[in-house]
Design a protein around this motif. Structure first.
Motif, PDB file in Angstrom:
ATOM      1  N   SER A 107      13.934  34.406 -25.988  1.00 37.55           N
ATOM      2  CA  SER A 107      14.927  33.424 -25.583  1.00 37.55           C
ATOM      3  C   SER A 107      14.462  32.689 -24.333  1.00 37.55           C
ATOM      4  N   ASN A 108      15.068  31.521 -24.066  1.00 40.11           N
ATOM      5  CA  ASN A 108      14.724  30.773 -22.856  1.00 40.11           C
ATOM      6  C   ASN A 108      14.999  31.597 -21.607  1.00 40.11           C
ATOM      7  N   GLN A 109      16.123  32.314 -21.611  1.00 39.57           N
ATOM      8  CA  GLN A 109      16.482  33.147 -20.461  1.00 39.57           C
ATOM      9  C   GLN A 109      15.440  34.244 -20.234  1.00 39.57           C
ATOM     10  N   GLN A 110      14.989  34.879 -21.319  1.00 33.83           N
ATOM     11  CA  GLN A 110      13.991  35.936 -21.199  1.00 33.83           C
ATOM     12  C   GLN A 110      12.648  35.375 -20.745  1.00 33.83           C
ATOM     13  N   SER A 111      12.282  34.214 -21.271  1.00 32.10           N
ATOM     14  CA  SER A 111      11.001  33.613 -20.886  1.00 32.10           C
ATOM     15  C   SER A 111      10.990  33.275 -19.405  1.00 32.10           C
ATOM     16  N   GLN A 112      12.123  32.779 -18.878  1.00 30.13           N
ATOM     17  CA  GLN A 112      12.208  32.480 -17.447  1.00 30.13           C
ATOM     18  C   GLN A 112      12.074  33.738 -16.613  1.00 30.13           C
ATOM     19  N   LYS A 113      12.669  34.819 -17.069  1.00 37.05           N
ATOM     20  CA  LYS A 113      12.566  36.087 -16.356  1.00 37.05           C
ATOM     21  C   LYS A 113      11.114  36.566 -16.344  1.00 37.05           C
ATOM     22  N   ILE A 114      10.444  36.469 -17.494  1.00 35.35           N
ATOM     23  CA  ILE A 114       9.039  36.878 -17.594  1.00 35.35           C
ATOM     24  C   ILE A 114       8.180  36.043 -16.656  1.00 35.35           C
ATOM     25  N   ILE A 115       8.393  34.736 -16.656  1.00 36.10           N
ATOM     26  CA  ILE A 115       7.629  33.827 -15.796  1.00 36.10           C
ATOM     27  C   ILE A 115       7.819  34.173 -14.330  1.00 36.10           C
ATOM     28  N   ASN A 116       9.068  34.390 -13.941  1.00 38.09           N
ATOM     29  CA  ASN A 116       9.358  34.717 -12.540  1.00 38.09           C
ATOM     30  C   ASN A 116       8.671  35.998 -12.095  1.00 38.09           C
ATOM     31  N   ILE A 117       8.663  36.999 -12.967  1.00 42.09           N
ATOM     32  CA  ILE A 117       8.016  38.273 -12.627  1.00 42.09           C
ATOM     33  C   ILE A 117       6.515  38.091 -12.479  1.00 42.09           C
ATOM     34  N   ILE A 118       5.892  37.400 -13.431  1.00 44.15           N
ATOM     35  CA  ILE A 118       4.442  37.179 -13.378  1.00 44.15           C
ATOM     36  C   ILE A 118       4.067  36.424 -12.114  1.00 44.15           C
ATOM     37  N   GLN A 119       4.818  35.363 -11.809  1.00 46.44           N
ATOM     38  CA  GLN A 119       4.500  34.543 -10.630  1.00 46.44           C
ATOM     39  C   GLN A 119       4.674  35.330  -9.339  1.00 46.44           C
TER      40      GLN A 119
END
Length: 417
Positions: free
Chosen positions: A246-258
């Protein structure tokens, strides 16, 4: 702006003495309203969206964010609206002030260190003077002078005499198997150690201040990086091709990686899709061999969605675990909305590369998928932290059953700058 000033002067026909300030967007109609109209709407418990005309004219980002767009777009545009010239100049001014402060503190640090160096050298000189007294260094110096004065003369008797005097000197110095000498040295060093000294000597106030200033500067740099990321769409990157996340999950993944790698995610490149390339170990290794920064997303036949990210390089010929010194590897479950970070004590077991296995993560393994993408198991919590959640059945938590039974797998190479 001339348009703004004209709108400010438009009276509200419902409330005398009030002027139009807002646009009220409703499902059935849209109307211009004043501040008193807003009070009436509030009294009616209206959930209609109000748009401040002045702000809308100033910023199209603000205007669009007030429309009924997706929550992720709305959040992005609100942040973008706040990223204005005044805010950026304020950040730049803060940088300038902080750098100036640090420059001044550096001068103080130099003077502080200079004083400490002088103190160290003074103490060393005191120790040297005490040592000269304890070992009667002037006698040893005289022996050396006498020996040099012999010059080129071959005088065995004089040399023998010097040797005898030196031997007696050393015997006296080291008598009782060095016990007296050791005690004198210990007493002398202890006496110097107990001498009063400047209380600031061990505190390094300027240096500590410098450390604090650098922490503040780093915090400002991180905030500035967020603004850069925003403009580069780093905070609005979506895994567009994903049918699983989901878009919400992808944003969470991106934030963690960054946050873990302190880099900006600029893109996702899909390198593997199970239903297209084949759900097999051979197809898997053909696509991931030699690649790093991979995000793997799985969907089990039970409908559970989970996955893992790791910066480590995949190599089927390694037949060993791969260590992640960045500590940025993590497992996740979209189904349960949970993140499982790599444990520091198990960073050497981030991923497992073996040609006889499919995707495998953690010692134990926390997640192991067989070459057929059906068999495998989960020992969640071994190398990846899961104690923060109340998980009663760790072996089925990720899959929804005891074996993976993968229905789909997406693998992306994460592009970072």
């Amino acid at each position: 702006m001339q348009t703004e000033s004209k709108i400010k002067s438009i009276p509200c026909f419902k409330h005398e003495g009030s002027f139009i300030l807002f646009i009220n967007i409703g499902k059935q109609n849209t109307e211009f309203v004043c501040d008193e109209c807003c009070v009436d709407l509030k009294a009616l418990n209206s959930d209609q969206e109000l748009i401040h005309i002045k702000n809308a004219l100033r910023s199209p980002e603000f205007f669009i964010s007030k429309l009924n767009i997706s929550s992720s777009l709305k959040e992005y545009l609100i942040k973008l609206d706040k990223c204005n010239e005044q805010a950026m100049k304020s950040i730049l001014k803060d940088f300038e002030t902080k750098i100036t402060d640090i420059q001044e503190i550096l001068k103080g640090v130099y003077q502080e260190l200079k004083c400490h160096v002088e103190s160290i050298l003074n103490k060393k000189q005191k120790i040297r003077e005490e040592l000269q007294k304890i070992i009667q260094f002037d006698k040893f110096t005289q022996f050396a002078i006498n020996f040099i004065q012999l010059g080129d003369q071959i005088n065995p008797q004089a040399i023998k005499q010097n040797e005898q005097i030196l031997h007696e000197y050393l015997q006296d110095l080291t008598k009782n198997n060095y016990q007296e000498l050791n005690q004198k040295l210990i007493d002398m060093l202890d006496r110097i150690k107990r001498e009063p000294r400047d209380p600031k000597e061990d505190q390094y106030p300027q240096y500590r201040n410098l450390e604090e200033q650098f922490k503040q500067l780093n915090a400002k740099q991180i905030e500035f990086a967020k603004q850069i990321s925003l403009i580069n769409f780093g905070q609005f990157t979506i895994i567009y091709d994903s049918k699983l996340v989901s878009n919400q999950q992808s944003q969470k993944i991106i934030n963690i990686i960054q946050s873990k790698l302190n880099k900006i995610v600029t893109n996702f490149s899909q390198i593997y899709l199970g239903t297209r390339d084949g759900l097999s170990g051979q197809a898997f290794w053909n696509k991931v061999q030699g690649k790093s920064n991979l995000l793997m997303i799985f969907k089990s036949k039970s409908g559970y969605i989970f996955g893992q990210f790791s910066p480590c390089q995949w190599n089927q010929n390694l037949n060993a675990y791969v260590q992640d010194n960045t500590m940025s590897s993590f497992l996740f479950s979209q189904t349960h909305d949970q993140i499982y970070p790599l444990k520091d004590a198990n960073k050497q077991n981030a991923i497992y590369c073996h040609q006889s296995q499919g995707p495998s993560f953690g010692g134990g393994h926390d997640l192991q998928i067989g070459l057929d993408f059906q068999n495998g198991y989960s020992n969640l919590g071994h190398s990846y932290q899961s104690d923060q959640y109340q998980i009663t059945t760790k072996n089925t938590h990720l899959f929804g059953q005891t074996t993976p039974n993968i229905a789909e797998c997406e693998i992306y190479q994460v592009i970072l700058t």
